[in-house]
Design a protein around this motif. Structure first.
Motif, short mmCIF file in Angstrom:
data_model
loop_
_atom_site.label_atom_id
_atom_site.label_comp_id
_atom_site.label_asym_id
_atom_site.label_seq_id
_atom_site.Cartn_x
_atom_site.Cartn_y
_atom_site.Cartn_z
N LEU A 1 0.83 -1.21 0.00
CA LEU A 1 0.00 0.00 0.00
C LEU A 1 0.87 1.26 0.00
N LEU A 2 1.94 1.25 0.79
CA LEU A 2 2.87 2.39 0.79
C LEU A 2 3.47 2.60 -0.60
N ALA A 3 3.90 1.51 -1.22
CA ALA A 3 4.48 1.62 -2.56
C ALA A 3 3.47 2.17 -3.54
N TYR A 4 2.22 1.71 -3.43
CA TYR A 4 1.17 2.20 -4.33
C TYR A 4 0.93 3.69 -4.13
N PHE A 5 0.86 4.14 -2.88
CA PHE A 5 0.62 5.55 -2.61
C PHE A 5 1.73 6.42 -3.23
N HIS A 6 2.96 5.96 -3.13
CA HIS A 6 4.07 6.74 -3.68
C HIS A 6 4.10 6.70 -5.21
N SER B 1 12.30 -5.87 2.39
CA SER B 1 13.27 -6.96 2.23
C SER B 1 14.01 -7.23 3.54
N ASP B 2 14.41 -6.17 4.23
CA ASP B 2 15.11 -6.32 5.51
C ASP B 2 14.21 -7.00 6.55
N ALA B 3 12.90 -6.80 6.38
CA ALA B 3 11.94 -7.41 7.32
C ALA B 3 11.51 -8.80 6.85
N GLY B 4 12.12 -9.28 5.78
CA GLY B 4 11.79 -10.61 5.27
C GLY B 4 10.51 -10.65 4.47
N VAL B 5 10.08 -9.50 3.94
CA VAL B 5 8.84 -9.43 3.16
C VAL B 5 9.18 -9.28 1.68
N PHE B 6 8.66 -10.21 0.88
CA PHE B 6 8.87 -10.15 -0.56
C PHE B 6 7.51 -10.34 -1.24
N HIS B 7 7.25 -9.55 -2.27
CA HIS B 7 5.96 -9.65 -2.97
C HIS B 7 6.14 -9.10 -4.38
N PRO B 8 5.56 -9.76 -5.39
CA PRO B 8 5.72 -9.26 -6.77
C PRO B 8 5.21 -7.84 -6.98
N ASP B 9 4.21 -7.42 -6.19
CA ASP B 9 3.71 -6.04 -6.34
C ASP B 9 4.79 -5.02 -5.99
N LEU B 10 5.67 -5.36 -5.05
CA LEU B 10 6.74 -4.43 -4.68
C LEU B 10 7.71 -4.25 -5.84
N ASP B 11 8.06 -5.35 -6.52
CA ASP B 11 8.91 -5.25 -7.71
C ASP B 11 8.18 -4.48 -8.81
N TYR B 12 6.88 -4.73 -8.93
CA TYR B 12 6.07 -4.04 -9.95
C TYR B 12 6.10 -2.53 -9.75
N ALA C 1 9.22 -9.34 -10.86
CA ALA C 1 7.82 -9.54 -10.48
C ALA C 1 7.26 -10.78 -11.17
N LEU C 2 7.63 -10.97 -12.44
CA LEU C 2 7.11 -12.10 -13.20
C LEU C 2 7.73 -13.43 -12.77
N LYS C 3 8.94 -13.38 -12.22
CA LYS C 3 9.53 -14.61 -11.67
C LYS C 3 8.68 -15.12 -10.51
N ALA C 4 8.19 -14.19 -9.70
CA ALA C 4 7.38 -14.55 -8.54
C ALA C 4 5.95 -14.88 -8.94
N ASN C 5 5.45 -14.19 -9.96
CA ASN C 5 4.07 -14.42 -10.42
C ASN C 5 4.03 -14.24 -11.94
N PRO C 6 4.18 -15.34 -12.69
CA PRO C 6 4.23 -15.25 -14.16
C PRO C 6 3.00 -14.63 -14.80
N ASP C 7 1.88 -14.59 -14.07
CA ASP C 7 0.64 -14.02 -14.62
C ASP C 7 0.33 -12.64 -14.04
N HIS C 8 1.32 -11.96 -13.51
CA HIS C 8 1.12 -10.61 -12.96
C HIS C 8 0.82 -9.67 -14.14
N LEU C 9 -0.45 -9.32 -14.30
CA LEU C 9 -0.89 -8.59 -15.49
C LEU C 9 -0.19 -7.25 -15.63
N GLY C 10 -0.07 -6.51 -14.53
CA GLY C 10 0.58 -5.20 -14.60
C GLY C 10 2.01 -5.31 -15.07
#
Length: 256
Positions: free
Chosen positions: A72-77, A108-119, A141-150
């Motif tokens: 959500l933070l990444a989206y807002f920015h 990443s430092d907190a151990g959180v990884f998500h394709p949306d963050l790369d997106y 992002a696509l490595k983590a989710n090959p069908d990430h439409l964005g």
């Protein structure tokens, strides 16, 4: 002397404790949906800074913040309307986009990884015209989710944009082919936006690749028949542009 049975028991106990430890590290703190809803409401009211502060404070208050807060933070920015509201303060807009890298690093430092963050990192790089970096982020992002439409759609647009750059002239055909393939994949996953279709038309118009211009115009009209008038205007403009180019007349639309 320690018996074999005792060694086996100790080994099993140690494995069990290690598993519990790993599970504790992976577990995230629960999402406070009230924080999410309140931050989104503030953002919709164009109180961007307040929304960002609210979510950042939620992140800072937790030991293992959930991925939803970081995305959500990444989206807002990233949000284009947010940057548009800052357009009279260009440097602040760019700083806001660059803040996404800090958020991703913090996640990443907190151990959180998500394709949306790369997106969102890819979108930030794309807006700032750091196209080579954008490719890396969208591919991650696509490595983590090959069908990430964005990621699929924006990687297609970035590859087509790179194909327009002189430094990529030798691989332009390959880049445009990849862009086509990606967009065709995106369409099969689910409908993409009108802007995405029209971006592809404009890119191929710039390249003066008539076959591709008409192909994407056809795709657009099949999906958005109500845009026929606008697409016809685009095609007429393109035809006139080609005629001027072939006759050696100056380009009246240098940005086309």
């Amino acid at each position: 002397m320690v018996s074999a049975q005792s060694l086996v028991a100790c080994t099993l106990l140690l494995s069990f404790l290690l598993c519990l430890s790993a599970m504790a590290e992976v577990a995230r703190d629960p999402v406070d949906q009230d924080v999410i809803a309140a931050a989104r409401a503030l953002f919709l009211e164009k109180k961007d800074d307040d929304a960002i502060v609210m979510v950042q404070e939620a992140v800072d208050s937790l030991r293992r913040p959930p991925v939803e807060y970081y995305t959500l933070l990444a989206y807002f920015h990233y949000d284009t309307d947010h940057c548009r509201r800052l357009q009279d303060r260009y440097e602040r807009c760019i700083a806001s986009l660059e803040e996404i890298s800090r958020i991703v690093q913090e996640a990443s430092d907190a151990g959180v990884f998500h394709p949306d963050l790369d997106y969102y990192q890819g979108k930030s790089a794309m807006i700032r015209m750091n196209l080579d970096d954008a490719v890396i982020y969208f591919r991650d992002a696509l490595k983590a989710n090959p069908d990430h439409l964005g990621a699929i759609v924006n990687l297609a647009i970035v590859q087509a944009q790179r194909g327009n750059q002189p430094k990529h002239a030798r691989e332009a055909s390959q880049l445009f082919k990849e862009a086509e393939t990606l967009m065709e994949k995106a369409i099969k996953i689910r409908p993409v936006s009108l802007d995405d279709y029209e971006s592809m038309i404009a890119i191929f118009m710039f390249r003066k690749q008539t076959e591709h211009v008409h192909m994407w115009a056809k795709f657009t009209l099949n999906k958005f028949p109500e845009r026929k008038y606008v697409i016809d205007l685009l095609l007429n403009s393109y035809t006139n542009e080609l005629a001027n180019w072939e006759s050696g007349k100056p380009n009246e639309h240098p940005d086309l």
